[in-house]
Design a protein around this motif. Structure first.
Motif, mmCIF file in Angstrom:
data_model
loop_
_atom_site.group_PDB
_atom_site.id
_atom_site.type_symbol
_atom_site.label_atom_id
_atom_site.label_comp_id
_atom_site.label_asym_id
_atom_site.label_seq_id
_atom_site.Cartn_x
_atom_site.Cartn_y
_atom_site.Cartn_z
ATOM 1 N N VAL A 193 23.030 77.539 2.623
ATOM 2 C CA VAL A 193 21.865 78.222 2.995
ATOM 3 C C VAL A 193 21.424 79.284 1.949
ATOM 4 O O VAL A 193 22.484 79.893 1.326
ATOM 5 C CB VAL A 193 21.845 78.747 4.307
ATOM 6 N N LEU A 194 20.238 79.411 1.596
ATOM 7 C CA LEU A 194 19.773 80.611 0.964
ATOM 8 C C LEU A 194 18.737 81.312 1.780
ATOM 9 O O LEU A 194 17.954 80.827 2.218
ATOM 10 C CB LEU A 194 19.170 80.280 -0.312
ATOM 11 N N PRO A 195 18.928 82.802 1.887
ATOM 12 C CA PRO A 195 17.896 83.523 2.644
ATOM 13 C C PRO A 195 16.574 83.768 1.934
ATOM 14 O O PRO A 195 16.330 83.905 0.668
ATOM 15 C CB PRO A 195 18.560 84.712 2.865
ATOM 16 N N LEU A 196 15.557 83.746 2.531
ATOM 17 C CA LEU A 196 14.170 84.331 2.127
ATOM 18 C C LEU A 196 14.164 85.958 2.576
ATOM 19 O O LEU A 196 15.319 86.169 3.241
ATOM 20 C CB LEU A 196 12.971 83.688 2.394
ATOM 21 N N SER A 197 13.073 86.692 2.453
ATOM 22 C CA SER A 197 12.886 88.045 2.839
ATOM 23 C C SER A 197 12.261 88.182 4.479
ATOM 24 O O SER A 197 11.485 87.399 4.653
ATOM 25 C CB SER A 197 11.989 88.782 2.014
ATOM 26 N N PRO A 198 12.844 89.018 5.185
ATOM 27 C CA PRO A 198 12.364 89.125 6.475
ATOM 28 C C PRO A 198 10.850 89.445 6.699
ATOM 29 O O PRO A 198 10.452 90.115 5.884
ATOM 30 C CB PRO A 198 13.355 90.135 7.355
ATOM 31 N N ALA A 199 10.463 89.054 7.758
ATOM 32 C CA ALA A 199 9.038 89.490 8.051
ATOM 33 C C ALA A 199 8.960 89.623 9.586
ATOM 34 O O ALA A 199 9.781 89.293 10.391
ATOM 35 C CB ALA A 199 8.032 88.164 7.591
ATOM 36 N N GLN A 200 7.985 90.418 9.979
ATOM 37 C CA GLN A 200 7.590 90.726 11.515
ATOM 38 C C GLN A 200 6.053 89.982 11.757
ATOM 39 O O GLN A 200 5.375 90.215 11.060
ATOM 40 C CB GLN A 200 7.470 92.084 11.647
ATOM 41 N N ASP A 201 6.167 89.007 12.894
ATOM 42 C CA ASP A 201 5.072 88.387 13.254
ATOM 43 C C ASP A 201 4.425 89.209 14.548
ATOM 44 O O ASP A 201 5.413 89.912 15.237
ATOM 45 C CB ASP A 201 5.746 87.182 13.759
ATOM 46 N N PHE A 202 3.189 89.171 14.686
ATOM 47 C CA PHE A 202 2.655 89.615 15.972
ATOM 48 C C PHE A 202 2.026 88.527 16.941
ATOM 49 O O PHE A 202 1.210 87.976 16.367
ATOM 50 C CB PHE A 202 1.485 90.621 15.753
#
Ligand code: AMP
Ligand code: GLY
Length: 423
Positions: A193-202
């Motif tokens: 696996v390779l990660p992307l950058s975290p985000a926050q959803d509303f």
């Protein structure tokens, strides 16, 4: 590219933005996608149609956007035709399609998650509610477009929700997890696996996280507040890779149902540590729009490597040191009964704002005018040097768009910006 939402518009834009001369075809796409790429009216949930179209037109890679085709087994058909596909087979897509399956895999892989009790009738639900206590979390087992989950302290409401969804199959009663939510995406080739950058959803429809759950009303990335619990974003991402994403992918591989595509980890940071609240088997919408807005590594190479077993040994994707905020414009009546068919004005004015792009979610061109065709109509993405600049750009632009009765949340990224200012 299969799908017709803002997520698909953002993926298509990222591929074209590489400037590598990719030829992108979207099926069925939407009016925003049609402005930049070829669209074909193909039933994206019909695996045989998709596979024969991909074969006849010598497509190098099929990217599946939404969950419905995955759960319907479209990736299986395309893969069987010998065409690389970014998206898991039906069996692995059950990670999203069945919450009970996801819980079983998490148990097998020792992935940290809340306790859950599967109930097949109302008596069992009542026992589970009493055992786990309030606040109550009741979830439909199958796909429910974000509407199958109820979080409430009202026992009667929890029972009523369960009764409704029990008509369709078992429900899960879950331990309530208290903390901030994070969406973290991993590309998976079935083994690495390779990660992307975290985000926050509303997810809630109203300001201050009020009202019913939706598909998502806004998002931002990166998350400056992560640095208060971890050394930095990398430390957090590495922890989630090692305790959640990799064990899950390896467990599915061991079961003979490898997960190839995008593993969406829906997480809550509780006082006791990171817990998984859900997995999805595809890119999140609207988080993808802000994550891809910051991605520097060419997306096409990542998707193709995942689809062809080539992620092992690749460096982690690189993200620009910028912030992105998306605010979703919704039709009057969303999410219950959105009113559609109304014309949209001011898009060109909105695009004049520096750092702004617009991802179309549900639009059509009628006599040279965009009209709204669904609940979430479009998302305005602002990119800037920091979250405040990104947020200001997005709100300046969305304020210029005219759609009768439409609304948007006014507090996207607000708390994170305030905290930054105060710290
Ligand atoms: P899901 O469809 O599983 O992502 O759930 C939708 C939303 O309900 C999540 O984004 C959370 O805000 C909330 N939720 C789901 N499960 C839990 C839980 N166990 N504890 C607290 N909130 C939850
Ligand atoms: N934004 C939530 C989802 O894509 O499921």
């Amino acid at each position: 590219m299969l799908g017709s939402g803002a997520r698909e518009h953002a993926i298509v834009s990222a591929l074209l933005g590489e400037g590598a001369g990719h030829q992108v075809v979207a099926a069925p796409g939407n009016a925003g996608i049609a402005a930049v790429a070829e669209t074909v009216s193909l039933d994206a949930s019909n695996g045989d149609l998709v596979a024969s179209y991909a074969r006849d037109t010598a497509v190098d890679l099929v990217v599946i956007g939404p969950e419905a085709p995955l759960v319907a087994g479209v990736a299986d058909r395309v893969r069987a035709a010998g065409i690389p596909v970014f998206g898991p087979d039906r069996a692995a897509a059950a990670l999203e399609g069945s919450k009970a399956f996801a819980k079983r895999v998490m148990d097998a892989a020792a992935v940290p998650t809340g306790r859950a009790i599967r109930a097949e009738d109302l008596d069992a639900v009542a026992d589970a509610l009493d055992e786990l206590g309030a606040p109550h979390v009741v979830k439909a087992d199958g796909l429910a477009a974000g509407k199958g989950v109820l979080v409430t302290s009202d026992r009667g409401a929890a029972l009523a929700h369960a009764e409704h969804y029990l008509q369709q199959g078992p429900v899960l009663v879950e331990e309530f997890l208290d903390g901030r939510e994070i969406s973290l995406f991993f590309l998976s080739d079935g083994h690495d696996v390779l990660p992307l950058s975290p985000a926050q959803d509303f997810k809630r429809v109203g300001d201050g996280d009020t009202g019913p759950n939706t598909g998502g009303m806004g998002a931002y990335s990166p998350l400056p507040w992560l640095a208060r619990g971890w050394a930095d974003e990398d430390a957090f991402v590495t922890e989630v890779r090692d305790t959640v994403a990799l064990p899950t992918v390896r467990a599915l591989e061991a079961e003979g149902t490898p997960f190839v595509g995008l593993l969406y980890c829906g997480l809550i940071v509780t006082e006791a540590g990171v817990r998984v609240i859900e997995f999805n088997a595809r890119f999140g919408d609207p988080e993808t729009q802000v994550v891809l807005a910051r991605l520097e590594t060419p997306l096409s190479g990542l998707l193709l490597a995942a689809a062809t077993g080539g992620l092992g040994g690749m460096p982690d994707p690189v993200f620009r040191d910028e912030s992105a905020v998306i605010v979703v414009l919704a039709s009057e009546g969303y999410p219950e009964e959105p009113i559609t068919g109304r014309p949209i004005g001011g898009l060109d004015d909105a695009l004049e704002v520096p750092g702004v792009t617009i991802a179309h979610a549900a639009t059509a061109l009628v006599e040279d005018r965009f009209v709204a065709t669904g609940g979430r109509v479009l998302g305005v993405v602002g990119v800037g040097g920091d979250l405040a600049a990104a947020r200001d750009a997005a709100y300046e632009a969305i304020g210029r768009i005219r759609l009768q009765g439409s609304f948007y949340r006014t507090d996207i990224a607000h708390a994170a910006i305030e905290e930054e200012a105060a710290s």
